[in-house]
Design an enzyme around this catalytic site. Structure first.
Site, PDB file in Angstrom:
ATOM      1  N   GLY A 116       5.932  72.631 -50.905  1.00 42.81           N
ATOM      2  CA  GLY A 116       5.659  71.343 -50.274  1.00 42.81           C
ATOM      3  C   GLY A 116       6.693  70.942 -49.237  1.00 42.81           C
ATOM      4  N   SER A 127       5.377  68.032 -53.728  1.00 41.10           N
ATOM      5  CA  SER A 127       6.004  69.282 -54.153  1.00 41.10           C
ATOM      6  C   SER A 127       5.023  70.098 -54.986  1.00 41.10           C
ATOM      7  CB  SER A 127       7.290  69.009 -54.941  1.00 41.10           C
ATOM      8  OG  SER A 127       7.041  68.159 -56.049  1.00 41.10           O
ATOM      9  N   THR A 128       5.326  71.381 -55.148  1.00 39.13           N
ATOM     10  CA  THR A 128       4.380  72.301 -55.774  1.00 39.13           C
ATOM     11  C   THR A 128       4.937  72.879 -57.071  1.00 39.13           C
ATOM     12  OG1 THR A 128       5.251  74.238 -54.618  1.00 39.13           O
ATOM     13  CG2 THR A 128       3.500  72.975 -53.498  1.00 39.13           C
ATOM     14  N   SER A 160      13.228  72.564 -61.744  1.00 45.39           N
ATOM     15  CA  SER A 160      12.984  71.129 -61.625  1.00 45.39           C
ATOM     16  C   SER A 160      12.960  70.426 -62.977  1.00 45.39           C
ATOM     17  CB  SER A 160      11.641  70.932 -60.907  1.00 45.39           C
ATOM     18  OG  SER A 160      11.195  69.613 -60.978  1.00 45.39           O
ATOM     19  N   GLU A 180      14.929  80.357 -56.439  1.00 49.82           N
ATOM     20  CA  GLU A 180      14.805  79.861 -55.058  1.00 49.82           C
ATOM     21  C   GLU A 180      14.271  80.916 -54.093  1.00 49.82           C
ATOM     22  OE1 GLU A 180      18.171  77.559 -53.722  1.00 49.82           O
ATOM     23  OE2 GLU A 180      18.593  76.837 -55.742  1.00 49.82           O
ATOM     24  N   ILE A 219       6.711  83.655 -56.022  1.00 51.80           N
ATOM     25  CA  ILE A 219       5.951  83.225 -57.200  1.00 51.80           C
ATOM     26  C   ILE A 219       4.539  82.871 -56.754  1.00 51.80           C
ATOM     27  CG2 ILE A 219       5.775  81.520 -59.060  1.00 51.80           C
ATOM     28  CD1 ILE A 219       8.859  81.136 -58.721  1.00 51.80           C
ATOM     29  N   TYR A 239      22.084  60.385 -62.560  1.00 48.97           N
ATOM     30  CA  TYR A 239      21.533  60.516 -61.209  1.00 48.97           C
ATOM     31  C   TYR A 239      22.165  59.423 -60.349  1.00 48.97           C
ATOM     32  CZ  TYR A 239      17.689  61.410 -57.850  1.00 48.97           C
ATOM     33  OH  TYR A 239      16.934  61.747 -56.757  1.00 48.97           O
TER      34      TYR A 239
END
Length: 563
Positions: free
Chosen positions: A148, A219-220, A229, A278, A284, A484
């Site tokens: 994405g 995002s995918t 993730s 990555e 993938i 975060y």
């Protein structure tokens, strides 16, 4: 001889706008949020009444490097995927150059594009991916898988000094849920499926993946796996590493296949090697993931705590308890103030109730500048969710917390994917707003929080800017949690230099205080400098050896993670 311009493609693959987050026509507005402008002025000295939004960048002003792809190579790719699915035009190559980090957006808006992919390819299935990979490797080209485009760790960009042809392999056409094994609770899903698309397909059959990162809309699944993730409901469903059971990864001459067994004792886990890789081990194409029946009930409740110490103690006790919430999130005092400032003006009964609550808390001796807002979610059957909430409510009361119902939680649920638009809003007005996240044991969590604050404020002093930092706990584990952080300041004369000073200070504070360099955004180029401190020199040696052996020609997204 380089390839001539080709059509922009014949297939509908969604992309974000080249200069910012999300889609055209969607953005953050502050006019209906009366507390927001005063908050921003107090926090970073930016007067939104005076700070005019910069004009949208004009693509025509960009100097885009010419494609270096030989015409014969482009023609060969076109024979594999169809001519309309091989693109060399400037817009497509710019869209596929960067992710969406603050560094990426500052550079692309300023026209700083030293190197782009030379060609963008949209295969339709795994067979086409295999043919593209083999053709590219035969040419000794670089292959950068693209999902994405939401990455914020520098995992997508080609190196400026890369002399070889660079192929951006966009998986956007591989977006179907292929099969659901209802007995096992697993689903085979193509790696290019965006979050909303795969959830819609699963929901239609009564299932959910349960994975909802901030970037969910853009995002995918393959991107989530490639960057390790984590989602907002990982307390219940697990991080993506817990969700992935099987994988198909295209490599030169074949496909690496991880069968979706529940567990295995077959040496070092190749599945774990692929998760977080990555794109360095291959492309993938398919993921077999754990899925769950759609819950009968799903609620997010809001709580207030007197201060962060009370709140963190409650989160730790919840993690140790028999409760199994889907979300455990608590904002520190600074982020609580920010969250309240982004709300629309309350009116009528809601306004009176809000004023009454604040008066009640003051009467109880709370310092409202220290209070912390928490969201805790419960999912499952009605009776199960009720039991979970009862356990949590008792813990919250023991730590002097106060429940305030589902109203704020429902608002959080509606707006949870909108935060990146605020970053773009600030960037439009000459200000930085960015994030860094970490994970640490419970015993070190408060120290990590304090050291990150100290490091950020020291960095703001060094660059001579008024700055702001805030944080929330977003994922709880048995042994610790994720913190975060968001920081902001108004740019001076050297935007990226100032940003680097602050970003590096915060990241180093994580390592020094016992946290990890990243909990869920990956390594890429952005975090690679800290990898040795995080996993030890011998850890880097082992990782470097794996990548060199698996990809001796350096064709797959080279120099990411380990330079």
């Amino acid at each position: 001889m380089t390839a001539p311009a080709r059509p922009a493609g014949t297939v509908d693959v969604k992309h974000m706008k080249w200069w910012g987050w999300g889609v055209e026509g969607v953005g953050f507005r502050h006019e209906d949020k009366p507390a927001f402008a005063p908050f921003v002025e107090k926090a970073i000295g930016l007067d939104l009444r005076q700070a005019a939004s910069t004009a949208r960048p004009d693509f025509a002003d960009l100097k885009v490097p010419d494609s270096r792809a030989p015409e014969k190579f482009v023609d060969a790719l076109g024979e594999i995927v169809g001519d309309g699915n091989v693109v060399v035009d400037d817009m497509a190559r710019v869209v596929h150059t960067y992710g969406k980090s603050l560094r990426d957006l500052v550079r692309v808006r300023a026209g700083e594009i030293a190197r782009t992919p030379d060609v963008v390819v949209y295969p339709a299935d795994e067979a086409e991916v295999r043919a593209v990979v083999d053709t590219a490797v035969d040419l000794d080209a670089v292959i950068i898988p693209f999902g994405g485009g939401s990455n914020i760790a520098g995992s997508l960009e080609p190196h400026a000094d890369e002399d070889r042809v660079v192929v951006s392999l966009d998986l956007g056409r591989l977006r179907r849920v292929l099969d659901i094994d209802t007995d096992s609770g697993t689903a085979r899903i193509q790696a290019g499926a965006l979050g909303p698309d795969l959830e819609a397909q699963l929901n239609e059959a009564g299932w959910t993946l349960g994975h909802f990162p901030d970037s969910f809309t853009h995002s995918t699944l393959g991107g989530w796996v490639a960057t390790r993730s984590s989602g907002m409901q990982s307390d219940k469903y697990g991080d993506i590493a817990d969700i992935v059971r099987g994988l198909r990864v295209v490599r030169p001459g074949g496909v690496l296949v991880i069968r979706p067994v529940p567990s295995a004792s077959t040496g070092p886990s190749v599945r774990e090697m692929v998760v977080g890789s990555e794109g360095r081990l291959g492309v993938i194409t398919e993921v077999t993931a754990q899925v769950h029946r759609l819950p009968e009930k799903r609620d997010i409740y809001a709580y207030f705590f007197k201060n962060l110490d009370h709140g963190l103690a409650a989160m730790r006790e919840i993690a140790e308890s028999d409760a199994a919430p889907s979300v455990t999130r608590i904002s520190d005092a600074n982020e609580t103030g920010f969250s309240l400032a982004t709300g629309k003006e309350a009116k009528g009964i809601a306004k009176a109730a809000q004023a009454g609550l604040m008066a009640f808390l003051k009467k109880r001796g709370w310092n409202l500048d220290e209070m912390c807002l928490s969201f805790i979610g419960f999912e499952g059957g009605a009776a199960h969710a009720k039991r979970q909430k009862a356990i949590v409510d008792r813990i919250v009361r023991r730590h002097h917390g106060l429940g305030v119902g589902k109203g704020p939680g429902a608002l959080y649920d509606q707006k949870k994917f909108d935060t990146p638009y605020i970053r773009d809003f600030l960037l439009d007005r000459g200000a930085a707003g960015d994030v860094s996240e970490t994970a640490a044991p419970w015993s070190k969590l408060r120290q990590v929080h304090a050291e990150a604050y100290r490091a950020a404020h020291d960095a703001f002093g060094r660059i001579g800017r008024r700055g702001w930092i805030m944080s929330h706990l977003s994922h709880s584990y048995h042994s610790g949690a994720c913190l975060y952080f968001t920081f902001a300041f108004v740019f001076g004369d050297d935007p990226l230099g100032e940003y680097d000073t602050v970003k590096r200070a915060v990241q180093q504070a994580f390592i020094d205080a016992g946290g990890t360099l990243s909990h869920h955004h990956g390594v890429g180029l952005e975090h690679a400098r800290w990898l040795e401190q995080d996993i030890s020199p011998q850890g880097v040696t082992v990782l470097s050896g794996l990548l060199a052996a698996a990809d001796p020609g350096g064709n797959f997204n080279p120099r990411k993670i380990v330079v």
